[in-house]
Design an enzyme around this catalytic site. Structure first.
Site, PDB file in Angstrom:
ATOM      1  N   TYR A  67       0.847  -1.186   0.000  1.00 34.42           N
ATOM      2  CA  TYR A  67       0.000   0.000   0.000  1.00 34.42           C
ATOM      3  C   TYR A  67       0.884   1.238   0.000  1.00 34.42           C
ATOM      4  CZ  TYR A  67      -3.270   3.572   1.670  1.00 34.42           C
ATOM      5  OH  TYR A  67      -4.021   4.710   1.806  1.00 34.42           O
TER       6      TYR A  67
ATOM      7  N   ASP B 162       9.247   2.625  -0.203  1.00 32.61           N
ATOM      8  CA  ASP B 162       8.241   3.238   0.662  1.00 32.61           C
ATOM      9  C   ASP B 162       8.514   2.752   2.080  1.00 32.61           C
ATOM     10  OD1 ASP B 162       6.039   3.965   2.124  1.00 32.61           O
ATOM     11  OD2 ASP B 162       4.566   3.291   0.666  1.00 32.61           O
TER      12      ASP B 162
ATOM     13  N   LYS C   4       5.025   8.298   9.672  1.00 32.66           N
ATOM     14  CA  LYS C   4       4.671   7.571  10.884  1.00 32.66           C
ATOM     15  C   LYS C   4       5.681   7.760  12.007  1.00 32.66           C
ATOM     16  CE  LYS C   4       1.629   4.304   8.617  1.00 32.66           C
ATOM     17  NZ  LYS C   4       0.435   5.084   8.887  1.00 32.66           N
TER      18      LYS C   4
END
Length: 445
Positions: A137, A234, A262
């Site tokens: 994702y 990513d 994050k």
């Protein structure tokens, strides 16, 4: 009228992100967080292994991060022009820590970072195609919002996570199996001259934890170098949670571009994109740069302060040592528990991340392997854990996280509660609303 009812009156679905409304927990309202715990509107306390999809590596409301954020708020508001001294300090620190980062730009989210990574890759190469992997994702934008958690009959075809995406946008994205080196070589043989970028989570944590093989990562680097394509890691999840240098510092493969988020700021809304200087200099932040880049809140003083405080604590204290040790304890003891109960499982993960798949066999290497996971049991056990004050997100394939605020006593309680939850699940059977569950759950990180 309950708080949840009031929310649904004025917020579509009652939540502000697609996977915060959990079947079976539609009346859950969070009123307080601290350390490894949160509390709901009824005063119930939960030990939190969901951790907002993972950013709270230090734990909720870390006092050092909170103090730095508050201090920044008293001295500097968002100027919206030029640069602040803290932005410079953060960019310098990031380029020191992460091997691929020669220059870096700040965003507000990880999705923005991956969007800009693909935009600049196309600007640099003049090419059309992007390669991604089933189960990974990379955010909500159209070119990568597909093929995350897919039903079996959607494998091998485009499986968008949303309606409203133009078919011609999807057509420019090629989807491969993770860890399939032969497929990587073949796609470059067939389309190498038109591949702008390859993007992947080096560990696809959005489906739990698929650990990459060394050969797979080396092949990606070799093929991208040979074809002149841009390799994008990513590391929105893996960066900083797994190492100060990201997973690339562990695997020894240096991508051309890296996206971060994050754990960079322990949950404050900040992301980053960095990499080779020649690529980063294509952005319009440098006069004449052809790839437009903007964002009113990029580099906001308070989130930058949170990031600097987080990185300082990750550098100065044994955060990774502590969380990795507890992660290994959780994986080892949960695996032993399931063996003692004669329940087929694969308990896997990396560092502070753990996940239990309800399936036979070795650790999965690609999304195809995860089709064997018993999603109803996966979700059912997690639902039953909440009755014991343990919160692991009750959606299929979602990973769990350990923070610096978790303790050995928390792991003891996790194992005890898991035994009780599994026994209840075995005794009661599958809840009616999960009876026909196969692959379910969504794409959010």
């Amino acid at each position: 009228m309950t708080l949840a009812d009031r929310a649904r009156r004025v917020i579509p679905g009652g939540v502000n992100s697609g996977q915060r409304s959990i079947p079976g927990f539609t009346d859950l309202v969070i009123t307080r967080t601290s350390g490894a715990r949160f509390w709901d509107q009824h005063g119930r306390e939960f030990t939190d292994y969901h951790a907002a999809f993972g950013p709270a590596l230090l734990g909720h409301n870390d006092p050092d991060v909170a103090a730095a954020t508050a201090a920044a708020g008293t001295s500097l508001a968002l100027p919206g022009v030029a640069v602040t001294d803290a932005e410079v300090a953060l960019a310098e620190r990031l380029t020191e820590l992460v091997p691929s980062l020669e220059k870096v730009l700040l965003t507000s989210t990880g999705s923005e970072a991956t969007f800009h990574a693909l935009r600049v890759a196309r600007a640099a190469t003049g090419r059309r195609l992007v390669v991604k992997f089933q189960g990974c994702y990379h955010g909500w934008h159209d070119s990568v919002s597909l093929n995350v958690i897919s039903a079996p009959d959607r494998l091998g075809a485009h499986d968008p996570t949303s309606t409203g995406i133009l078919p011609e946008v999807l057509d420019a994205t090629l989807v491969l199996r993770f860890n399939d080196t032969a497929a990587v070589r073949q796609v470059f043989a067939d389309h190498g001259d038109d591949i702008a970028a390859v993007i992947l989570e080096p560990i696809p944590h959005n489906v739990g934890a698929l650990l990459p093989t060394d050969d797979f990562l080396r092949t990606l680097r070799e093929e991208c170098t040979r074809a002149g394509s841009v390799l994008v890691f990513d590391e929105v999840i893996t960066g900083f949670r797994h190492a100060l240098g990201g997973y690339q510092s562990i695997c020894g493969i240096t991508p051309d571009l890296t996206t971060l988020g994050k754990a960079i700021a322990n949950g404050a809304p900040v992301g980053a994109l960095g990499g080779r200087a020649d690529l980063m200099d294509l952005f319009s932040t440098r006069p004449g740069g052809p790839a437009f880049f903007a964002g009113t809140y990029n580099g906001h003083p308070q989130v930058v302060a949170a990031a600097l405080a987080t990185l300082r604590k990750l550098s100065d204290e044994p955060v990774h040592e502590h969380t990795f040790r507890l992660g290994e304890r959780a994986r080892t003891e949960l695996a032993a528990l399931y063996r003692s109960l004669d329940v087929p499982t694969v308990v896997t993960g990396y560092g502070s991340v753990f996940v239990t798949y309800f399936m036979d066999g070795p650790a999965p290497r690609s999304y195809d392997d995860l089709l064997a996971n018993d999603a109803a049991r996966f979700i059912g056990v997690r639902r039953n854990l909440t009755e014991h004050g343990i919160f692991e997100l009750p959606l299929n394939l979602k990973r769990s996280h350990i923070s610096y605020a978790h303790t050995d006593a928390d792991i003891d309680r996790l194992v005890e509660a898991t035994e009780a939850a599994v026994r209840k699940t075995l005794a009661d059977g599958v809840p009616a609303d999960l009876a026909h569950t196969s692959t379910m759950g969504g794409a959010q990180r």
